[in-house]
Motif scaffolding. Sequence first.
Motif, PDB file in Angstrom:
ATOM      1  N   THR A   1       0.839  -1.175  -0.170  1.00  0.00           N
ATOM      2  CA  THR A   1       0.287  -0.152   0.118  1.00  0.00           C
ATOM      3  C   THR A   1       0.940   1.360  -0.065  1.00  0.00           C
ATOM      4  O   THR A   1       1.842   1.481   0.876  1.00  0.00           O
ATOM      5  N   SER A   2       0.667   2.055  -0.780  1.00  0.00           N
ATOM      6  CA  SER A   2       1.439   3.321  -1.044  1.00  0.00           C
ATOM      7  C   SER A   2       0.866   4.579  -0.779  1.00  0.00           C
ATOM      8  O   SER A   2      -0.278   4.743  -1.053  1.00  0.00           O
ATOM      9  N   ASN A   3       1.430   5.207   0.313  1.00  0.00           N
ATOM     10  CA  ASN A   3       0.870   6.186   0.954  1.00  0.00           C
ATOM     11  C   ASN A   3       1.518   7.568   0.548  1.00  0.00           C
ATOM     12  O   ASN A   3       2.545   7.628   0.888  1.00  0.00           O
TER      13      ASN A   3
ATOM     14  N   THR B   1       3.554   0.557   2.984  1.00  0.00           N
ATOM     15  CA  THR B   1       3.317  -0.693   3.782  1.00  0.00           C
ATOM     16  C   THR B   1       3.287  -1.942   2.979  1.00  0.00           C
ATOM     17  O   THR B   1       2.391  -2.131   2.199  1.00  0.00           O
ATOM     18  N   TYR B   2       4.126  -2.759   3.283  1.00  0.00           N
ATOM     19  CA  TYR B   2       4.232  -4.030   2.548  1.00  0.00           C
ATOM     20  C   TYR B   2       3.775  -5.248   3.060  1.00  0.00           C
ATOM     21  O   TYR B   2       3.737  -5.288   4.230  1.00  0.00           O
ATOM     22  N   GLU B   3       3.137  -6.025   2.244  1.00  0.00           N
ATOM     23  CA  GLU B   3       2.465  -7.153   2.714  1.00  0.00           C
ATOM     24  C   GLU B   3       3.468  -8.105   3.099  1.00  0.00           C
ATOM     25  O   GLU B   3       4.706  -8.185   2.715  1.00  0.00           O
ATOM     26  N   GLN B   4       3.026  -9.155   3.849  1.00  0.00           N
ATOM     27  CA  GLN B   4       3.990 -10.083   4.430  1.00  0.00           C
ATOM     28  C   GLN B   4       4.727 -11.028   3.257  1.00  0.00           C
ATOM     29  O   GLN B   4       4.023 -11.262   2.436  1.00  0.00           O
ATOM     30  N   GLY B   5       6.049 -11.161   3.189  1.00  0.00           N
ATOM     31  CA  GLY B   5       6.488 -11.907   2.158  1.00  0.00           C
ATOM     32  C   GLY B   5       7.158 -10.944   1.209  1.00  0.00           C
ATOM     33  O   GLY B   5       7.655 -11.441   0.262  1.00  0.00           O
ATOM     34  N   VAL B   6       6.728  -9.690   1.032  1.00  0.00           N
ATOM     35  CA  VAL B   6       6.991  -9.093  -0.075  1.00  0.00           C
ATOM     36  C   VAL B   6       8.370  -8.078   0.281  1.00  0.00           C
ATOM     37  O   VAL B   6       8.427  -7.508   1.127  1.00  0.00           O
ATOM     38  N   GLU B   7       9.486  -8.265  -0.726  1.00  0.00           N
ATOM     39  CA  GLU B   7      10.838  -7.642  -0.107  1.00  0.00           C
ATOM     40  C   GLU B   7      10.800  -6.108  -0.322  1.00  0.00           C
ATOM     41  O   GLU B   7      10.805  -5.947  -1.709  1.00  0.00           O
TER      42      GLU B   7
END
Lengths: 112, 115
Positions: B49-51, B57-63
């Motif tokens: 999610t780009s603010n 805010t990155y989801e779990q598992g995303v580098e």
Amino acid sequence: AQTVTQSQPEMSVQEAETVTLSCTYDTSESDYYLFWYKQPPSRQMILVIRQEAYKQQNATENRFSVNFQKAAKSFSLKISDSQLGDAAMYFCAKNTGNQFYFGTGTSLTVIP
Amino acid sequence: GAVVSQHPSWVICKSGTSVKIECRSLDFQATTMFWYRQFPKQSLMLMATSNEGSKATYEQGVEKDKFLINHASLTLSTLTVTSAHPEDSSFYICSATVVDNYGYTFGSGTRLTVV
């Protein structure tokens, strides 16, 4: 857990006939939105129809209508008078706040 | 209606190079944009999610170091795939929330191929 389930990976319908795509979801909220998106081969996501959870009346958009059963957490899409251009992937989605959850999709084939 | 423009629509790059994908809201301001990844015949997977004006805010598992997201203005978010590898080849889609919460408006997607 927030999940959206589409149990039909593939469906087919004869042109001009009616088809219903199934969707169930899991939620603990009382206020949320539900959507059906269409993704044609171009892969552009196109909003088909949406439903606010607090509204009991089923949403309708021309040939597209939903059967929203809040207690059962079910949100099916009915396509009437199917047209060749309706062939696409259809994704059911749930939105709470800024979080969006998609189902795995149903590939719809329209048979001439 | 609200339009989100995504560019480029497709890109081929060499392994080890970086690629930038742009997502612009054309006729509205988007304080929040979203980046998804979609594998063939699969659903959309939220990456981050780009603010505007703050960190994504990155989801779990995303580098986060591999997928750099910048949202410097109310109309532009960018996703940079750094040191791309063939396994990063995928379809990337951005979206933005329309003010009245009438669902998300999606960009047309970017097909990335890393060779």
